[in-house]
Structure formats: C-alpha cells, structure tokens
Write an enzyme that holds these catalytic residues in place. Structure first.
Site, mmCIF file in Angstrom:
data_model
loop_
_atom_site.group_PDB
_atom_site.id
_atom_site.type_symbol
_atom_site.label_atom_id
_atom_site.label_comp_id
_atom_site.label_asym_id
_atom_site.label_seq_id
_atom_site.Cartn_x
_atom_site.Cartn_y
_atom_site.Cartn_z
ATOM 1 N N GLN A 287 0.832 -1.213 0.000
ATOM 2 C CA GLN A 287 0.000 0.000 0.000
ATOM 3 C C GLN A 287 0.868 1.266 0.000
ATOM 4 O OE1 GLN A 287 -3.174 0.749 -0.387
ATOM 5 N NE2 GLN A 287 -3.784 -1.381 -0.671
ATOM 6 N N SER A 288 1.906 1.265 -0.809
ATOM 7 C CA SER A 288 2.803 2.421 -0.839
ATOM 8 C C SER A 288 2.146 3.635 -1.477
ATOM 9 C CB SER A 288 4.066 2.061 -1.623
ATOM 10 O OG SER A 288 4.820 3.225 -1.907
ATOM 11 N N ASN A 289 2.164 4.753 -0.748
ATOM 12 C CA ASN A 289 1.710 6.021 -1.319
ATOM 13 C C ASN A 289 2.739 6.569 -2.306
ATOM 14 O OD1 ASN A 289 -0.720 6.379 0.357
ATOM 15 N ND2 ASN A 289 0.771 6.518 2.034
ATOM 16 N N ALA B 247 4.643 4.795 -4.302
ATOM 17 C CA ALA B 247 4.487 4.100 -5.583
ATOM 18 C C ALA B 247 3.300 4.667 -6.364
ATOM 19 C CB ALA B 247 4.303 2.605 -5.334
#
Ligand SMILES: *Cc1c(COP(=O)(O)O)cnc(C)c1O
Length: 343
Positions: free
Chosen positions: A79-81, A83
């Site tokens: 859930q990388s912001n 990325a």
C-alpha cells in the site's frame, strides 16, 4: 531569490505540486487540548490524492526527466503512497512506472492487496512486480536494479528511485522547500510534529525550517523503526542531505528528535492509540488521517503532550502527509468492515 530557493535551484525539478498547501488552525482540538494547534495540509498537494511524496517526487522526476528516462522504478510496501504518486507523476511526464510491492505487512486481508493504492496504481497504468520480504531494503533495491538492467538491455532508459540510505536523498529536498514554505506561512511555532519513515520528510523539514531561522523542536514520530534506530537513520540522511546541498548541516545531532510511543504493533499496523487519534481528528475537525502514517503522527502529538514534551498553551504544528487511499485498504483492519452488507 531566497537562499533556500538559490540552493534548490541547482537541482532539476518537475512541476507536480499545487502549492503552497493550506495551513489551517484546528479550532476545536485547540480548545480541547489547550493548545494553539495548526495543521499543514500536505494531504492536498494535488496529484492523484496528494500526500508528502509529491514534494519528494518533484526532484526525482526532475532528475529522471533530465536524464531522458522513459521508465521509472520504485519499491515500497504493497500500500505504498510513494508508488501510487510516482505512477501518477510518471504518467504526467510520459514515462512508464514499474512498482515493486514488498511484503512488509503479512497477514492482511484481501482488501489490502486490491484496494486503496493498489487499485489506483493499476488505474494509473503502472507495471508491478513483487518482493517477498518486507525488511530487506538492500535485497529489494537489488531486485529493482536487476529489473532496471533488463530494461536497459532491451533498449529502454530506466531511472531508479532509491529509498534506502547511501543514495543522494533527492526527496528530502522537497521537504527543505516544504519547511521553508511553512515558515513563510506560519512565522513561528513552539513545536512541530512530523512522521519519520524513510526520513526524507523529517530530515528535509528540519533542514528547511532551520534554514528559515526557526529553532523550535521538530519531533519525528516513528512509523517503522524504534526511536534509537530512527535517530541513527536521520543522522545519516541529514548528513547526506547537507552534502547534497553543499552546505554545513544547519542543526546539531541533538536536535534530531525521534519518538516511538505510537509505533506498536509495528509498520503498517494501527494500534488502539492510532485508531483513536484517527477518529478524534475526524470527529472534531472533519479531517481524515491515514492509519499508517498521519494518524500515528497525531497519536504521537497526543503522547508528547501527555508526557509533557509539548506543553499546554504552546503553538504546535502537525504535518499532515496524506496517505488517504490506504483508508480503503484498511477498512477491515480498522474494524469498519464487519456486518455492513446491504440489507
Ligand atoms: C511515506 C509517507 C510518510 C513517511 O515519509 P518519509 O519521507 O518516508 O519519512 C508519511 N506519511 C505518508 C502518508 C507517507 O506516504
């Protein structure tokens, strides 16, 4: 041009931000907590649901664009912001994004793997790959470098956005600018509370406010590592940042403050204090925080107040770094998913 603008003008920069982001007073929480509490709305940076990574990406995408890259590669949590925002920035500059999803938060439910930032990155057209380890920064970087080498062999021009220490912290430049932007808006404050993950935000912000003449304590709230490890990381990031900017570090090591009282049960997991902080901000101010970073940061502010590191009556700044798409991926984990089927 200000000294900070002059220093930053040495680096290529891609325009991504809507700035300045708003600075708002939290009236109801100020009254309840007996503080003069302000929030810097970096959840409203503009691009694809915003967040702190937009500031950092102005310098990475600037460098990628200057290198005539056609592909950018980045690694992060599922859930990388970073990325998601990188995928949006790549689209805007006509590049392909390759996102590596690291398994940093095992045991999550299916929403975590399909909703929130995953869903948005798919819409944005990113190519994805996965890495089975969550705490192997060097291994994740090596896997990404291998993919970049494949792309290069196929005639493409890849640009890797490195997040671990040991690389010039270009992203921190975004928060040198962000700290200066805030200083111009707020004038002064008694304490600031910011999240501390990779350290680009915390380190850059501390550097920026110090260069702007503000000497107030800046508390970094640990979201991934304990206070001791995080302080060591910040020592390194801020030394690398000073070297990158070609100036002496404008603060002493003792001014790097890290607090990990809201870290449990660990990265990407919201404990009771974090959940309570998220709901308290929503119920009092109508402002949504995310469970991985910004709610932990607000929980940190409340913890520092309880411990007396922040005192009643002080003018306090909370940095909202965004991350809101993760709310949807954490719906079940936050306890809002059960028994809510249509009647
Ligand atoms: C990545 C992130 C952070 C942490 O920022 P760093 O610069 O990595 O320390 C904080 N908040 C949000 C919403 C993020 O996505």
């Amino acid at each position: 041009m200000s000294r900070i603008d002059t220093l930053l003008s040495a680096f290529p920069r891609a325009k991504l931000l809507s700035q300045p982001t708003p600075l708002e007073r939290l009236d109801r929480l100020s009254e309840e907590l007996e503080l003069d509490l302000w929030i810097k709305r970096d959840d409203l940076t503009g691009l694809s649901f915003g967040g702190n990574k937009t500031r950092q990406l102005e310098f990475y995408i600037g460098a990628a664009h200057a290198a005539r890259a056609d592909t950018i590669l980045i690694t992060g949590a599922v859930q990388s912001n970073f990325a998601r925002t990188a995928a949006a920035a790549a689209s805007k500059y006509g590049m392909q994004a390759v996102l590596q999803r690291e398994e940093r938060v095992p045991g999550m439910d299916p929403l975590y793997y399909s909703s929130g930032n995953v869903f948005l990155s798919d819409i944005l057209g990113a190519e994805t790959m996965s890495y089975p380890e969550g705490e192997d920064e060097a291994g994740a970087d090596a896997a990404l470098a291998a993919r970049a080498a494949e792309l290069r062999a196929a005639g493409r021009t890849p640009y890797v956005i490195p997040l671990g220490p040991g690389h010039p912290p270009l992203g921190a430049l975004g928060y040198v600018q962000g700290g200066a932007e805030l200083a111009a808006q707020i004038g002064c404050f008694d304490a600031a509370v910011v999240p501390s993950g990779s350290g680009a935000t915390h380190g850059g912000f501390l550097n920026g406010v110090r260069l702007a003449g503000i000497t107030a304590p800046v508390f970094g709230i640990c979201v991934r590592r304990d206070a001791r490890q995080q302080k060591a990381r910040l020592e390194r990031v801020t030394a690398e940042l000073a070297r990158l900017m070609g100036i002496p570090r404008p603060f002493a090591g003792g001014e790097i403050l890290t607090w990990d009282g809201a870290l449990a049960p660990g990265y990407g997991r919201a404990g009771p204090a974090t959940r309570a902080a998220l709901q308290r901000m929503a119920a009092n101010e109508g402002i949504l925080l995310d469970p991985v970073y910004s709610a932990k940061t607000f929980a940190g502010l409340l913890g520092l107040l309880e411990e007396g590191a922040i005192s009643k009556g002080q003018k306090v700044l909370l940095l909202h770094t965004g991350g809101l798409p993760a709310l949807f991926a954490y719906q079940n984990a936050l306890g809002f998913g059960e028994g809510r089927a249509a009647p």
